[in-house]
Design a protein around this motif. Sequence first.
Motif, PDB file in Angstrom:
ATOM      1  N   ALA A  13      -3.678  -7.918   5.154  1.00 48.14           N
ATOM      2  CA  ALA A  13      -4.355  -7.230   4.060  1.00 48.14           C
ATOM      3  C   ALA A  13      -3.044  -6.699   3.164  1.00 48.14           C
ATOM      4  O   ALA A  13      -2.638  -5.420   2.933  1.00 48.14           O
ATOM      5  CB  ALA A  13      -4.690  -5.780   4.682  1.00 48.14           C
ATOM      6  N   ALA A  19      14.845  -1.259  -2.510  1.00 47.00           N
ATOM      7  CA  ALA A  19      13.833  -2.377  -3.077  1.00 47.00           C
ATOM      8  C   ALA A  19      13.102  -1.770  -4.376  1.00 47.00           C
ATOM      9  O   ALA A  19      12.177  -0.612  -4.078  1.00 47.00           O
ATOM     10  CB  ALA A  19      13.128  -2.830  -2.138  1.00 47.00           C
ATOM     11  N   TYR A  56       1.456 -11.932  -8.903  1.00 53.39           N
ATOM     12  CA  TYR A  56      -0.019 -11.534  -8.559  1.00 53.39           C
ATOM     13  C   TYR A  56      -1.075 -12.037  -9.376  1.00 53.39           C
ATOM     14  O   TYR A  56      -2.144 -12.266  -8.961  1.00 53.39           O
ATOM     15  CB  TYR A  56      -0.019  -9.780  -8.479  1.00 53.39           C
ATOM     16  N   GLU A 100      -6.158  -7.054   9.830  1.00 53.87           N
ATOM     17  CA  GLU A 100      -4.753  -6.909   9.558  1.00 53.87           C
ATOM     18  C   GLU A 100      -4.367  -6.386  11.004  1.00 53.87           C
ATOM     19  O   GLU A 100      -4.720  -5.497  11.162  1.00 53.87           O
ATOM     20  CB  GLU A 100      -4.820  -5.707   8.373  1.00 53.87           C
ATOM     21  N   ASN A 104       5.434  -1.105   8.343  1.00 56.73           N
ATOM     22  CA  ASN A 104       4.939  -2.386   9.086  1.00 56.73           C
ATOM     23  C   ASN A 104       5.936  -3.141   9.747  1.00 56.73           C
ATOM     24  O   ASN A 104       6.823  -3.605   8.999  1.00 56.73           O
ATOM     25  CB  ASN A 104       4.410  -3.273   7.881  1.00 56.73           C
ATOM     26  N   GLY A 144       1.278 -13.726   4.790  1.00 51.37           N
ATOM     27  CA  GLY A 144       2.694 -13.317   4.283  1.00 51.37           C
ATOM     28  C   GLY A 144       3.813 -14.486   4.707  1.00 51.37           C
ATOM     29  O   GLY A 144       3.403 -15.268   5.608  1.00 51.37           O
ATOM     30  N   GLY A 156      -0.591 -16.190  -1.248  1.00 49.54           N
ATOM     31  CA  GLY A 156       0.833 -15.822  -0.936  1.00 49.54           C
ATOM     32  C   GLY A 156       2.006 -16.571  -0.705  1.00 49.54           C
ATOM     33  O   GLY A 156       2.911 -16.390  -0.569  1.00 49.54           O
ATOM     34  N   TYR A 199      13.408  -2.715   2.252  1.00 54.59           N
ATOM     35  CA  TYR A 199      14.419  -1.978   2.459  1.00 54.59           C
ATOM     36  C   TYR A 199      14.456  -0.444   1.235  1.00 54.59           C
ATOM     37  O   TYR A 199      13.735  -0.888   0.165  1.00 54.59           O
ATOM     38  CB  TYR A 199      15.953  -2.416   2.104  1.00 54.59           C
ATOM     39  N   MET A 224      -1.804 -15.348  -7.820  1.00 54.21           N
ATOM     40  CA  MET A 224      -2.559 -15.240  -6.719  1.00 54.21           C
ATOM     41  C   MET A 224      -3.881 -14.875  -6.952  1.00 54.21           C
ATOM     42  O   MET A 224      -4.770 -15.393  -6.264  1.00 54.21           O
ATOM     43  CB  MET A 224      -1.683 -14.049  -6.215  1.00 54.21           C
TER      44      MET A 224
HETATM   45  C1  LIG Z   1      12.443  -6.989  -1.930  1.00 54.67           C
HETATM   46  C2  LIG Z   1      11.081  -7.864  -2.370  1.00 54.67           C
HETATM   47  C3  LIG Z   1      10.823  -7.721  -3.799  1.00 54.67           C
HETATM   48  C4  LIG Z   1       9.768  -8.349  -4.353  1.00 54.67           C
HETATM   49  N1  LIG Z   1       9.548  -8.311  -5.503  1.00 54.67           N
HETATM   50  C5  LIG Z   1       8.385  -9.049  -6.050  1.00 54.67           C
HETATM   51  C6  LIG Z   1       8.164  -8.837  -7.377  1.00 54.67           C
HETATM   52  O1  LIG Z   1       8.759  -7.992  -8.352  1.00 54.67           O
HETATM   53  N2  LIG Z   1       6.982  -9.510  -7.965  1.00 54.67           N
HETATM   54  C7  LIG Z   1       6.439 -10.308  -7.130  1.00 54.67           C
HETATM   55  O2  LIG Z   1       5.264 -10.848  -7.643  1.00 54.67           O
HETATM   56  N3  LIG Z   1       6.451 -10.420  -5.822  1.00 54.67           N
HETATM   57  C8  LIG Z   1       7.614  -9.902  -4.978  1.00 54.67           C
HETATM   58  N4  LIG Z   1       8.036  -9.972  -3.924  1.00 54.67           N
HETATM   59  C9  LIG Z   1       7.186 -10.931  -3.288  1.00 54.67           C
HETATM   60  C10 LIG Z   1       6.264 -10.469  -2.219  1.00 54.67           C
HETATM   61  O3  LIG Z   1       6.113 -11.618  -1.178  1.00 54.67           O
HETATM   62  C11 LIG Z   1       4.869 -10.179  -2.851  1.00 54.67           C
HETATM   63  O4  LIG Z   1       5.094  -9.134  -3.627  1.00 54.67           O
HETATM   64  C12 LIG Z   1       3.796  -9.882  -1.596  1.00 54.67           C
HETATM   65  O5  LIG Z   1       4.061  -8.897  -0.685  1.00 54.67           O
HETATM   66  C13 LIG Z   1       3.312 -10.970  -0.934  1.00 54.67           C
HETATM   67  O6  LIG Z   1       1.901 -10.631  -0.437  1.00 54.67           O
HETATM   68  P1  LIG Z   1       1.178 -11.336   0.532  1.00 54.67           P
HETATM   69  O7  LIG Z   1       0.011 -10.758   0.719  1.00 54.67           O
HETATM   70  O8  LIG Z   1       1.244 -12.868   0.837  1.00 54.67           O
HETATM   71  O9  LIG Z   1       2.140 -10.979   1.897  1.00 54.67           O
HETATM   72  P2  LIG Z   1       2.556  -9.796   2.958  1.00 54.67           P
HETATM   73  O10 LIG Z   1       2.869  -8.649   1.923  1.00 54.67           O
HETATM   74  O11 LIG Z   1       3.513 -10.317   3.601  1.00 54.67           O
HETATM   75  O12 LIG Z   1       1.552  -9.313   3.662  1.00 54.67           O
HETATM   76  C14 LIG Z   1       0.715 -10.100   4.824  1.00 54.67           C
HETATM   77  C15 LIG Z   1       0.098  -9.190   5.687  1.00 54.67           C
HETATM   78  O13 LIG Z   1      -0.459  -9.862   6.683  1.00 54.67           O
HETATM   79  C16 LIG Z   1      -0.227  -9.394   7.956  1.00 54.67           C
HETATM   80  N5  LIG Z   1      -0.287 -10.303   9.141  1.00 54.67           N
HETATM   81  C17 LIG Z   1       0.525 -11.172   9.211  1.00 54.67           C
HETATM   82  N6  LIG Z   1       0.218 -12.187  10.355  1.00 54.67           N
HETATM   83  C18 LIG Z   1      -1.048 -11.413  10.699  1.00 54.67           C
HETATM   84  C19 LIG Z   1      -1.702 -11.929  11.758  1.00 54.67           C
HETATM   85  N7  LIG Z   1      -1.557 -12.945  12.668  1.00 54.67           N
HETATM   86  N8  LIG Z   1      -2.819 -11.057  12.094  1.00 54.67           N
HETATM   87  C20 LIG Z   1      -3.304 -10.277  11.384  1.00 54.67           C
HETATM   88  N9  LIG Z   1      -2.524  -9.909  10.177  1.00 54.67           N
HETATM   89  C21 LIG Z   1      -1.121 -10.573   9.972  1.00 54.67           C
HETATM   90  C22 LIG Z   1       0.909  -8.452   7.957  1.00 54.67           C
HETATM   91  O14 LIG Z   1       1.162  -7.288   8.655  1.00 54.67           O
HETATM   92  C23 LIG Z   1       1.035  -8.176   6.356  1.00 54.67           C
HETATM   93  O15 LIG Z   1       0.098  -6.903   6.175  1.00 54.67           O
HETATM   94  C24 LIG Z   1       9.041  -9.455  -3.389  1.00 54.67           C
HETATM   95  C25 LIG Z   1       9.252  -9.364  -1.798  1.00 54.67           C
HETATM   96  C26 LIG Z   1      10.421  -8.618  -1.641  1.00 54.67           C
HETATM   97  C27 LIG Z   1      10.667  -8.772   0.036  1.00 54.67           C
END
Ligand SMILES: Cc1cc2nc3c(=O)[nH]c(=O)nc-3n(C[C@H](O)[C@H](O)[C@H](O)COP(=O)(O)OP(=O)(O)OC[C@H]3O[C@@H](n4cnc5c(N)ncnc54)[C@H](O)[C@@H]3O)c2cc1C
Length: 436
Positions: free
Chosen positions: A13, A57, A361, A35, A48, A146, A352, A54, A364
């Motif tokens: 989530a 950020a 986004y 989640e 989390n 993620g 992601g 950090y 995405m």
């Molecule tokens: C410092 C930093 C700055 C960034 N800045 C930007 C930016 O400016 N613009 C941009 O577009 N992107 C940016 N990003 C990229 C970032 O990866 C994305 O913004 C976004 O958070 C990715 O979303 P996601 O849903 O794919 O993954 P995540 O945010 O990692 O979410 C994944 C979720 O899945 C859950 N999960 C994992 N494994 C399991 C499992 N087995 N069962 C159930 N739940 C699970 C986790 O707990 C988590 O809540 C940045 C990243 C970082 C680290």
Amino acid sequence: MADDTPATLIVGAGPGGLAAARALADHGLDYDHVERHSAIGGLWDIDNPGSPMYESAHFISSKTLSNFPGFPMPEDYPDYPSHRQILAYLRAFAAHYHLDQRIQLETTVTSVTPTPTGRYTVKFKPASAGSKPYQRTYDHVIAASGVQWEPNVIDVPGFTGEVQHSQTYRDPQEFAGKRVLIVGAGNSGCDIACDAARSAEHAVISMRRGYWFIPKHIFGVPVDVFADNGPALPMATEQSVFGSLLRRINGDVTRLGLQEPDHKLFETHPILNDQLLHHLRHGDVTARPGIASADGSTVTFTDGTSADFDLILLATGYCHSVPYAQDLYGDEQHPDMYLTAFSRNSGLYGLGFVETNSGAYRLMDMLAEMIASHIWDRDHRPGQWERFERHVASDDPDLTGGLQLVNSPRHQGYVDSHTMDRYLRMVCRRMGWDLR
Ligand SMILES: Cc1cc2nc3c(=O)[nH]c(=O)nc-3n(C[C@H](O)[C@H](O)[C@H](O)COP(=O)(O)OP(=O)(O)OC[C@H]3O[C@@H](n4cnc5c(N)ncnc54)[C@H](O)[C@@H]3O)c2cc1C
């Protein structure tokens, strides 16, 4: 297995899972959504466990171009919101579309296994005491778990001090009184080097190559908005025009101990950071090339210089792993997915995984809409479903936009956002799919 199991499961989530949930709900498709953490927001929730977030950020792409379509970021947000503001935005998004009520928190997916009939059996582990693991079977699984949770740790043989990956770094206070070496100059590495510049006893950043440093604003405008407002130029012209503009703005960066980039602009993931150059110019941090060797607390760099360190902080990135179904998604450095979202295994999807040179986004969200449309087609337009399945199996477009990306794990599968955007729209037109 309960008969009321919906056809689709969303794992995670964070932004990707929320985009998937909105798209499925829009299409009137039922789903389960789990989640593992106790709250939504993905890696933007610094609490989390395992999040790479950090305290210092901020978003790297501007709020103007980084929102989900139809849900702008608040007017009073700064151009580059903090991680807490992004988390608040994501939670507001989930609440606005009533996605939050459907998320089963504290529930981890531990495995996804194909059945002989082409479905997927998923095992779940609830966190709450007394709840037993259970399993359900789905037609479709969307992995939105993620790709920044499994650190890519490198070895520094001979070094006897503390070695830490940036994943566990939180606060500049951690550097107080320490001689700190940051390894890697991605956006996190550069941010953390700036934290070290302000709070460590001595700070060095080691980077194996030269990079292009892009300021977050040009003429007072967020740089992505500035680029977006300009005319659409061929990539080679864009590289040449922006490249010479950057050379003028930044001046000769080799004066600061940095190397000349060995690649053209945009051929590595852009580093949006004004502060590192500022701190290099003030001598608060020193730039060095790659590590040649280490002996005790002494690290020697490839330029022959050496210094002593208490802590090496590895800002060396992450593996794109899907630990509960790696064999179905392919190589953990580079999962094999059509358009970064459609597994070659029918019924499996990912959100992601897109690595791009702009806010992710919107792409995405387009991919989420496409996944939902494809799932909807299976029951309502089987001919179109089969047609797209054939695309997934055979289509392999070049989405780099002509960029000669450097040869590194991060840049395998990297896409140019404009090229990707155009291609996704073309696919949607051909498939008769509406985008938001
Ligand atoms: C410092 C930093 C700055 C960034 N800045 C930007 C930016 O400016 N613009 C941009 O577009 N992107 C940016 N990003 C990229 C970032 O990866 C994305 O913004 C976004 O958070 C990715 O979303 P996601 O849903 O794919 O993954 P995540 O945010 O990692 O979410 C994944 C979720 O899945 C859950 N999960 C994992 N494994 C399991 C499992 N087995 N069962 C159930 N739940 C699970 C986790 O707990 C988590 O809540 C940045 C990243 C970082 C680290």
